[in-house]
Design an enzyme around this catalytic site. Structure first.
Site, PDB file in Angstrom:
ATOM      1  N   ASP A  65      -5.763 -10.037   4.301  1.00 36.74           N
ATOM      2  CA  ASP A  65      -4.997  -9.993   3.056  1.00 36.74           C
ATOM      3  C   ASP A  65      -5.111 -11.340   2.365  1.00 36.74           C
ATOM      4  O   ASP A  65      -5.853 -12.219   2.802  1.00 36.74           O
ATOM      5  CB  ASP A  65      -3.533  -9.659   3.353  1.00 36.74           C
ATOM      6  CG  ASP A  65      -2.812 -10.872   3.887  1.00 36.74           C
ATOM      7  OD1 ASP A  65      -3.430 -11.652   4.629  1.00 36.74           O
ATOM      8  OD2 ASP A  65      -1.623 -11.071   3.560  1.00 36.74           O
ATOM      9  N   CYS A  92       1.227 -28.901   4.545  1.00 39.60           N
ATOM     10  CA  CYS A  92       0.297 -29.335   5.586  1.00 39.60           C
ATOM     11  C   CYS A  92       0.984 -30.154   6.688  1.00 39.60           C
ATOM     12  O   CYS A  92       0.585 -30.103   7.850  1.00 39.60           O
ATOM     13  CB  CYS A  92      -0.851 -30.134   4.977  1.00 39.60           C
ATOM     14  SG  CYS A  92      -1.869 -29.158   3.835  1.00 39.60           S
ATOM     15  N   GLU A 130       3.986  -1.622   4.049  1.00 38.30           N
ATOM     16  CA  GLU A 130       2.688  -2.125   3.597  1.00 38.30           C
ATOM     17  C   GLU A 130       2.371  -1.670   2.176  1.00 38.30           C
ATOM     18  O   GLU A 130       1.843  -2.433   1.375  1.00 38.30           O
ATOM     19  CB  GLU A 130       1.575  -1.684   4.554  1.00 38.30           C
ATOM     20  CG  GLU A 130       1.648  -2.318   5.932  1.00 38.30           C
ATOM     21  CD  GLU A 130       1.626  -3.844   5.891  1.00 38.30           C
ATOM     22  OE1 GLU A 130       1.170  -4.417   4.886  1.00 38.30           O
ATOM     23  OE2 GLU A 130       2.067  -4.453   6.868  1.00 38.30           O
ATOM     24  N   CYS A 189       2.080 -27.930   9.342  1.00 39.06           N
ATOM     25  CA  CYS A 189       1.101 -26.939   9.787  1.00 39.06           C
ATOM     26  C   CYS A 189       0.658 -27.166  11.235  1.00 39.06           C
ATOM     27  O   CYS A 189       0.299 -28.297  11.602  1.00 39.06           O
ATOM     28  CB  CYS A 189      -0.124 -26.975   8.878  1.00 39.06           C
ATOM     29  SG  CYS A 189      -1.357 -25.734   9.336  1.00 39.06           S
ATOM     30  N   CYS A 199       0.753 -22.302   4.733  1.00 39.56           N
ATOM     31  CA  CYS A 199      -0.519 -22.470   4.031  1.00 39.56           C
ATOM     32  C   CYS A 199      -0.456 -21.677   2.724  1.00 39.56           C
ATOM     33  O   CYS A 199      -1.246 -20.775   2.465  1.00 39.56           O
ATOM     34  CB  CYS A 199      -1.659 -21.978   4.919  1.00 39.56           C
ATOM     35  SG  CYS A 199      -3.298 -22.473   4.360  1.00 39.56           S
ATOM     36  N   CYS A 232      -8.035 -28.367  10.539  1.00 36.19           N
ATOM     37  CA  CYS A 232      -8.262 -27.749   9.230  1.00 36.19           C
ATOM     38  C   CYS A 232      -9.390 -28.455   8.465  1.00 36.19           C
ATOM     39  O   CYS A 232      -9.322 -29.656   8.184  1.00 36.19           O
ATOM     40  CB  CYS A 232      -6.978 -27.794   8.405  1.00 36.19           C
ATOM     41  SG  CYS A 232      -7.188 -27.111   6.744  1.00 36.19           S
ATOM     42  N   TYR A 265      -7.160  -2.993   3.567  1.00 34.61           N
ATOM     43  CA  TYR A 265      -6.114  -3.861   4.103  1.00 34.61           C
ATOM     44  C   TYR A 265      -5.016  -3.043   4.788  1.00 34.61           C
ATOM     45  O   TYR A 265      -4.635  -3.311   5.931  1.00 34.61           O
ATOM     46  CB  TYR A 265      -5.474  -4.753   3.013  1.00 34.61           C
ATOM     47  CG  TYR A 265      -4.151  -5.268   3.514  1.00 34.61           C
ATOM     48  CD1 TYR A 265      -4.116  -6.264   4.470  1.00 34.61           C
ATOM     49  CD2 TYR A 265      -2.952  -4.652   3.142  1.00 34.61           C
ATOM     50  CE1 TYR A 265      -2.908  -6.673   5.043  1.00 34.61           C
ATOM     51  CE2 TYR A 265      -1.750  -5.049   3.698  1.00 34.61           C
ATOM     52  CZ  TYR A 265      -1.732  -6.055   4.639  1.00 34.61           C
ATOM     53  OH  TYR A 265      -0.548  -6.429   5.218  1.00 34.61           O
TER      54      TYR A 265
END
Length: 302
Positions: free
Chosen positions: A142, A204, A41, A207, A197, A213, A124
């Site tokens: 995030d 899309c 991270e 997706c 995304c 959406c 985060y």
DNA sequence: AATACGGGGTC
DNA sequence: GACCCAGTATT
């Protein structure tokens, strides 16, 4: 204002998609450790996955646990960090390792407050470690999740330049109440943002939530904040100069003479300021010459 | 709320 | 050459 998006209508398809398309990243492997997750991270703060992966593997092989990093030479830590960017993060990671050893007996803590108190760990990273290392509930927000929610729930092309409280509240409303579900949603929503995304050219057609959406329903309008987004320059900035100095010190086998530093940048005043800042930041050390005739040298901190 | 802070891949 | 990347700390 459109009808609020039902959290489950977003979550269920995204989690199902994740089961199918999750990348096989080493810090997600079954044999992962909380410390390994924390290291990933910190490395991933502003550095893309493709560049982090090999560095993470080498790092974890060399220093498997926080005690190993804590005992390492800072110069070695900075060299292992190599070009991941923002070397102060490497410094913080070593401070973090020492804090984990000293405050928590070498075990990464799993509560929010203790995580946030660690060097280099912000909201985060604390949330991500809770979710990915311990499978605990947290609101992981995030850049990927922000974008997914901005589009799917708010109908915007991109999230606002700065994170808002309303955004955190919105994100929290999508997090399942149970630990396992929350951790799964965190990983899945981030992955969707990273692979489908995306900021540049969202896919899309591929997706899993294209039908719910809000952004797509609105005809994919442009970025409302475009005028307030300013791209940060790099060429000619202090960041570039600092990067050059650090690269020189990293790649040097021994102390670097003053004149080698001086040759790095034409603007002597800017260079001087940057070197002084690196010294103040603890990223470099200046070793005075033994007398007035011998020049100073520079090196990474031990 | 703004700003500083690396470096590289990509369109 | 602009834009983006699993942000944090400081002012």
């Amino acid at each position: 204002m459109p009808t609020a998006l039902d959290p489950a209508a977003l979550r269920t398809p995204v989690v199902a998609w994740f089961e199918e398309h999750a990348r096989d990243l080493p810090w997600r492997a079954a044999d992962r450790t909380p410390w390994g997750v924390l290291v990933s991270e910190v490395m991933l703060q502003q550095t893309p996955v493709v560049r982090v992966e090999p560095a993470w593997r080498a790092w974890m092989r060399r220093w498997p646990g926080p005690a190993d990093v804590a005992a390492a030479s800072t110069a070695d830590v900075l060299r292992a960090w190599d070009r991941l960017g923002y070397p102060r993060r490497a410094l913080r990671l070593q401070e973090c390792a020492r804090a984990v050893v000293e405050r928590h007996g070498g075990d990464v803590p799993d509560d929010e407050a203790a995580l946030l108190a660690l060097p280099g760990v912000g909201s985060y990273t604390a949330a991500a470690v809770r979710a990915f290392a311990f499978g605990r509930r947290s609101v992981v927000l995030d850049t990927n999740v922000r974008r997914v929610l901005a589009r799917a729930a708010a109908g915007a092309a991109l999230p606002a330049p700065a994170q808002t409280v309303a955004e955190v509240r919105l994100a929290a409303s999508f997090v399942p109440a149970d630990d396992a579900g929350a951790a799964r949603w965190a990983a899945a929503s981030m992955e969707l943002g990273a692979l489908v995304c995306t900021a540049r050219a969202p896919r899309c057609d591929a997706c899993p939530v294209r039908d719910v959406c809000a952004w797509r329903a609105a005809g994919r309008p442009g970025d409302a904040h475009a005028d307030r987004r300013r791209t940060q320059a790099f060429t000619g900035t202090d960041r570039q100069v600092r990067g050059r100095v650090m690269a020189l010190l990293r790649d040097a086998l021994g102390p670097v003479p003053q004149e080698a530093v001086d040759a790095l940048w034409p603007d002597a005043g800017q260079l001087r300021r940057c070197v002084d800042a690196l010294l103040a930041d603890g990223l470099a050390v200046r070793v005075p010459g033994v007398d007035d005739d011998t020049p100073a040298t520079y090196r990474l901190p031990h």
